[in-house]
Design a protein around this motif. Structure first.
Motif, PDB file in Angstrom:
ATOM      1  N   SER A 289      -9.956   2.887  36.530  1.00 53.18           N
ATOM      2  CA  SER A 289      -9.177   1.654  36.642  1.00 53.18           C
ATOM      3  C   SER A 289     -10.089   0.457  36.873  1.00 53.18           C
ATOM      4  O   SER A 289      -9.663  -0.685  36.781  1.00 53.18           O
ATOM      5  N   ASP A 290     -11.350   0.712  37.197  1.00 52.12           N
ATOM      6  CA  ASP A 290     -12.248  -0.388  37.546  1.00 52.12           C
ATOM      7  C   ASP A 290     -13.576  -0.267  36.803  1.00 52.12           C
ATOM      8  O   ASP A 290     -14.633  -0.133  37.410  1.00 52.12           O
ATOM      9  N   PRO A 291     -13.524  -0.298  35.455  1.00 51.04           N
ATOM     10  CA  PRO A 291     -14.781  -0.119  34.712  1.00 51.04           C
ATOM     11  C   PRO A 291     -15.698  -1.325  34.892  1.00 51.04           C
ATOM     12  O   PRO A 291     -15.250  -2.417  35.203  1.00 51.04           O
ATOM     13  N   VAL A 292     -16.994  -1.096  34.697  1.00 47.57           N
ATOM     14  CA  VAL A 292     -17.990  -2.163  34.843  1.00 47.57           C
ATOM     15  C   VAL A 292     -17.808  -3.210  33.747  1.00 47.57           C
ATOM     16  O   VAL A 292     -17.904  -4.405  33.962  1.00 47.57           O
ATOM     17  N   ILE A 293     -17.534  -2.708  32.515  1.00 46.73           N
ATOM     18  CA  ILE A 293     -17.207  -3.605  31.409  1.00 46.73           C
ATOM     19  C   ILE A 293     -15.898  -3.099  30.827  1.00 46.73           C
ATOM     20  O   ILE A 293     -15.596  -1.908  30.908  1.00 46.73           O
ATOM     21  N   THR A 294     -15.104  -3.994  30.260  1.00 45.06           N
ATOM     22  CA  THR A 294     -13.768  -3.596  29.803  1.00 45.06           C
ATOM     23  C   THR A 294     -13.722  -3.303  28.311  1.00 45.06           C
ATOM     24  O   THR A 294     -12.790  -2.703  27.829  1.00 45.06           O
ATOM     25  N   GLU A 295     -14.740  -3.762  27.565  1.00 50.66           N
ATOM     26  CA  GLU A 295     -14.763  -3.451  26.138  1.00 50.66           C
ATOM     27  C   GLU A 295     -16.201  -3.257  25.671  1.00 50.66           C
ATOM     28  O   GLU A 295     -17.143  -3.731  26.315  1.00 50.66           O
ATOM     29  N   HIS A 296     -16.351  -2.557  24.561  1.00 49.23           N
ATOM     30  CA  HIS A 296     -17.677  -2.311  24.001  1.00 49.23           C
ATOM     31  C   HIS A 296     -18.305  -3.650  23.638  1.00 49.23           C
ATOM     32  O   HIS A 296     -17.686  -4.468  22.965  1.00 49.23           O
ATOM     33  N   PRO A 297     -19.543  -3.891  24.106  1.00 42.73           N
ATOM     34  CA  PRO A 297     -20.157  -5.199  23.854  1.00 42.73           C
ATOM     35  C   PRO A 297     -20.560  -5.419  22.403  1.00 42.73           C
ATOM     36  O   PRO A 297     -20.874  -6.544  22.007  1.00 42.73           O
ATOM     37  N   GLY A 298     -20.564  -4.346  21.607  1.00 41.68           N
ATOM     38  CA  GLY A 298     -20.945  -4.478  20.206  1.00 41.68           C
ATOM     39  C   GLY A 298     -22.453  -4.527  20.036  1.00 41.68           C
ATOM     40  O   GLY A 298     -23.215  -4.601  21.001  1.00 41.68           O
ATOM     41  N   ASP A 299     -22.871  -4.499  18.793  1.00 40.14           N
ATOM     42  CA  ASP A 299     -24.297  -4.436  18.500  1.00 40.14           C
ATOM     43  C   ASP A 299     -25.022  -5.758  18.754  1.00 40.14           C
ATOM     44  O   ASP A 299     -26.250  -5.812  18.705  1.00 40.14           O
ATOM     45  N   ALA A 300     -24.260  -6.824  19.021  1.00 47.22           N
ATOM     46  CA  ALA A 300     -24.900  -8.114  19.296  1.00 47.22           C
ATOM     47  C   ALA A 300     -25.606  -8.109  20.654  1.00 47.22           C
ATOM     48  O   ALA A 300     -26.396  -9.001  20.962  1.00 47.22           O
ATOM     49  N   ALA A 301     -25.351  -7.071  21.473  1.00 45.41           N
ATOM     50  CA  ALA A 301     -25.937  -7.003  22.815  1.00 45.41           C
ATOM     51  C   ALA A 301     -27.393  -6.538  22.790  1.00 45.41           C
ATOM     52  O   ALA A 301     -28.070  -6.561  23.806  1.00 45.41           O
ATOM     53  N   TRP A 302     -27.846  -6.099  21.614  1.00 43.01           N
ATOM     54  CA  TRP A 302     -29.252  -5.682  21.506  1.00 43.01           C
ATOM     55  C   TRP A 302     -29.745  -5.979  20.106  1.00 43.01           C
ATOM     56  O   TRP A 302     -28.960  -6.137  19.177  1.00 43.01           O
ATOM     57  N   THR A 303     -31.052  -6.059  19.961  1.00 42.12           N
ATOM     58  CA  THR A 303     -31.629  -6.286  18.647  1.00 42.12           C
ATOM     59  C   THR A 303     -32.949  -5.528  18.513  1.00 42.12           C
ATOM     60  O   THR A 303     -33.662  -5.348  19.498  1.00 42.12           O
ATOM     61  N   HIS A 304     -33.205  -5.071  17.298  1.00 43.34           N
ATOM     62  CA  HIS A 304     -34.503  -4.457  17.002  1.00 43.34           C
ATOM     63  C   HIS A 304     -35.439  -5.472  16.352  1.00 43.34           C
ATOM     64  O   HIS A 304     -36.591  -5.156  16.047  1.00 43.34           O
ATOM     65  N   GLU A 305     -34.928  -6.687  16.114  1.00 38.47           N
ATOM     66  CA  GLU A 305     -35.711  -7.682  15.388  1.00 38.47           C
ATOM     67  C   GLU A 305     -37.060  -7.932  16.065  1.00 38.47           C
ATOM     68  O   GLU A 305     -38.106  -7.969  15.418  1.00 38.47           O
ATOM     69  N   ILE A 306     -37.024  -8.081  17.389  1.00 36.62           N
ATOM     70  CA  ILE A 306     -38.254  -8.408  18.119  1.00 36.62           C
ATOM     71  C   ILE A 306     -39.195  -7.208  18.171  1.00 36.62           C
ATOM     72  O   ILE A 306     -40.392  -7.314  17.887  1.00 36.62           O
ATOM     73  N   SER A 307     -38.644  -6.042  18.532  1.00 39.47           N
ATOM     74  CA  SER A 307     -39.525  -4.856  18.657  1.00 39.47           C
ATOM     75  C   SER A 307     -40.062  -4.435  17.284  1.00 39.47           C
ATOM     76  O   SER A 307     -41.198  -3.999  17.175  1.00 39.47           O
ATOM     77  N   ASP A 308     -39.246  -4.580  16.222  1.00 37.23           N
ATOM     78  CA  ASP A 308     -39.748  -4.258  14.874  1.00 37.23           C
ATOM     79  C   ASP A 308     -40.923  -5.150  14.519  1.00 37.23           C
ATOM     80  O   ASP A 308     -41.937  -4.699  13.977  1.00 37.23           O
ATOM     81  N   LYS A 309     -40.786  -6.429  14.830  1.00 40.08           N
ATOM     82  CA  LYS A 309     -41.832  -7.408  14.531  1.00 40.08           C
ATOM     83  C   LYS A 309     -43.082  -7.123  15.383  1.00 40.08           C
ATOM     84  O   LYS A 309     -44.213  -7.231  14.926  1.00 40.08           O
ATOM     85  N   ALA A 310     -42.832  -6.719  16.644  1.00 42.96           N
ATOM     86  CA  ALA A 310     -43.934  -6.493  17.588  1.00 42.96           C
ATOM     87  C   ALA A 310     -44.684  -5.193  17.263  1.00 42.96           C
ATOM     88  O   ALA A 310     -45.904  -5.136  17.402  1.00 42.96           O
ATOM     89  N   LEU A 311     -43.937  -4.191  16.867  1.00 39.01           N
ATOM     90  CA  LEU A 311     -44.531  -2.858  16.749  1.00 39.01           C
ATOM     91  C   LEU A 311     -44.715  -2.458  15.286  1.00 39.01           C
ATOM     92  O   LEU A 311     -45.163  -1.357  14.994  1.00 39.01           O
ATOM     93  N   GLY A 312     -44.327  -3.378  14.373  1.00 40.09           N
ATOM     94  CA  GLY A 312     -44.360  -3.090  12.945  1.00 40.09           C
ATOM     95  C   GLY A 312     -45.717  -2.626  12.472  1.00 40.09           C
ATOM     96  O   GLY A 312     -46.666  -2.637  13.203  1.00 40.09           O
ATOM     97  N   ASP A 313     -45.722  -2.258  11.254  1.00 46.37           N
ATOM     98  CA  ASP A 313     -46.835  -1.616  10.528  1.00 46.37           C
ATOM     99  C   ASP A 313     -48.088  -1.601  11.343  1.00 46.37           C
ATOM    100  O   ASP A 313     -49.023  -2.208  11.168  1.00 46.37           O
TER     101      ASP A 313
END
Length: 313
Positions: A289-313
């Motif tokens: 009855s008392d969840p920490v979040i009430t709905e799935h935050p969706g994929d906008a809550a994280w990104t691989h853009e930075i880590s891909d760029k940082a750790l790429g090839d």
């Protein structure tokens, strides 16, 4: 003509200690300099909420636990996880065996020490999955708001307390209690582990290509720092001590902490594992009855853009 290095401010979740060794190592070893970054590392503390610091523009990046970050996001602060140096959770409940606690089935009727300020979320989600009320009584548990110390266990105010594998657990040991006298419940083993010590930014930063480039350089240098710290734990601990302006930390404690922290960063190259994200979200949504979040935050809550760029090839 050489350009001036880009300034970047990192807000830590807690005080200067080996939990953040990778960042201090990256600074000390010149990894940030190599990426043309001038990084300011701001320690946290009991009166500092990293999410509030970043909301007020006091930091570019913050080290935060995902439950607190997703809770803040749902309340309107659009934090995004750009990297996840910690693969595993170090959180656990530590109990004195003499209290008769042998398993979670023994929790009802007990007093359990819990940290607040955003650190209570994994605990509340675990109790809700176990179907145990946190309102006290014979069927529920009494939650003691625990300070960031182990006094409630030492002073018999609680049957169990919150500890991190790399910090408070060892404070209990240093107080003269032997490992044999303790029973620990790692959140990782209980299936309720939520991601800790990720790197978060305000999503506006991701709209600016120059900021994206700067963040990628920061993540690349930081992960280099973490790898170095994992391979040189004692030297990394000494670098942390050099940066501890308070003088509160001891060599013994920091070397031990670094060894435990290395176990948590092991297995991460810095990129968030989407499966770990989903597990964390599931755990936080399952708070009854008392969840920490009430709905799935969706994929906008994280990104691989930075880590891909940082750790790429």
């Amino acid at each position: 003509m050489a350009q001036a290095a880009d300034d970047l401010t990192l807000q830590l979740k807690w005080v200067t200690q080996a939990q953040f060794a990778g960042y201090y190592v990256a600074q000390d070893k010149g990894f940030y300099d190599e990426e043309d970054l001038n990084v300011t590392i701001k320690p946290g503390g009991p009166d500092i909420a990293p999410t509030q610091v970043i909301a007020g523009g006091g930091a570019d990046v913050t080290v935060e636990w995902m439950p607190a970050a997703l809770s803040a996001r749902e309340k309107g602060l659009p934090l995004v996880n750009i990297a996840q140096p910690f693969k595993s959770s170090g959180m656990m409940l530590t109990c004195l065996k003499s209290t008769g606690v042998n398993g979670p089935e023994d929790f009802p009727g007990r007093t359990l020490g819990v940290w607040f300020f955003g650190n209570e979320f994994p605990f509340l989600s675990w109790m809700s999955q176990l179907g145990i009320s946190t309102e006290g009584g014979d069927e529920g548990v009494t939650v003691l708001k625990q300070g960031f110390n182990v006094d409630p266990l030492l002073q018999d105010q609680a049957d169990c307390i919150s500890t991190m594998t790399y910090n408070e657990y060892w404070q209990v040991i240093d107080a003269g209690i032997t490992p044999d006298e303790l029973i620990t419940f790692k959140y990782e083993d209980q299936g309720v582990a939520t991601l800790e010590d990720g790197l978060y930014v305000h999503e506006d930063k991701l709209d600016d290509p120059a900021e994206v480039d700067k963040l990628a350089r920061f993540v690349r240098a930081s992960m280099k720092g973490w790898k170095w710290a994992q391979e040189n734990p004692e030297d990394a601990a000494m670098i942390v001590l050099d940066n501890d302006a308070t003088g509160a930390q001891t060599e013994k404690h920091q070397v031990r902490m670094m060894g435990e922290v290395a176990k948590l960063t092991a297995g991460s190259n810095g990129a968030l594992d989407p499966a770990d994200f989903e597990r964390t979200v599931d755990s936080l949504l399952s708070g009854g009855s008392d969840p920490v979040i009430t709905e799935h935050p969706g994929d906008a809550a994280w990104t691989h853009e930075i880590s891909d760029k940082a750790l790429g090839d």
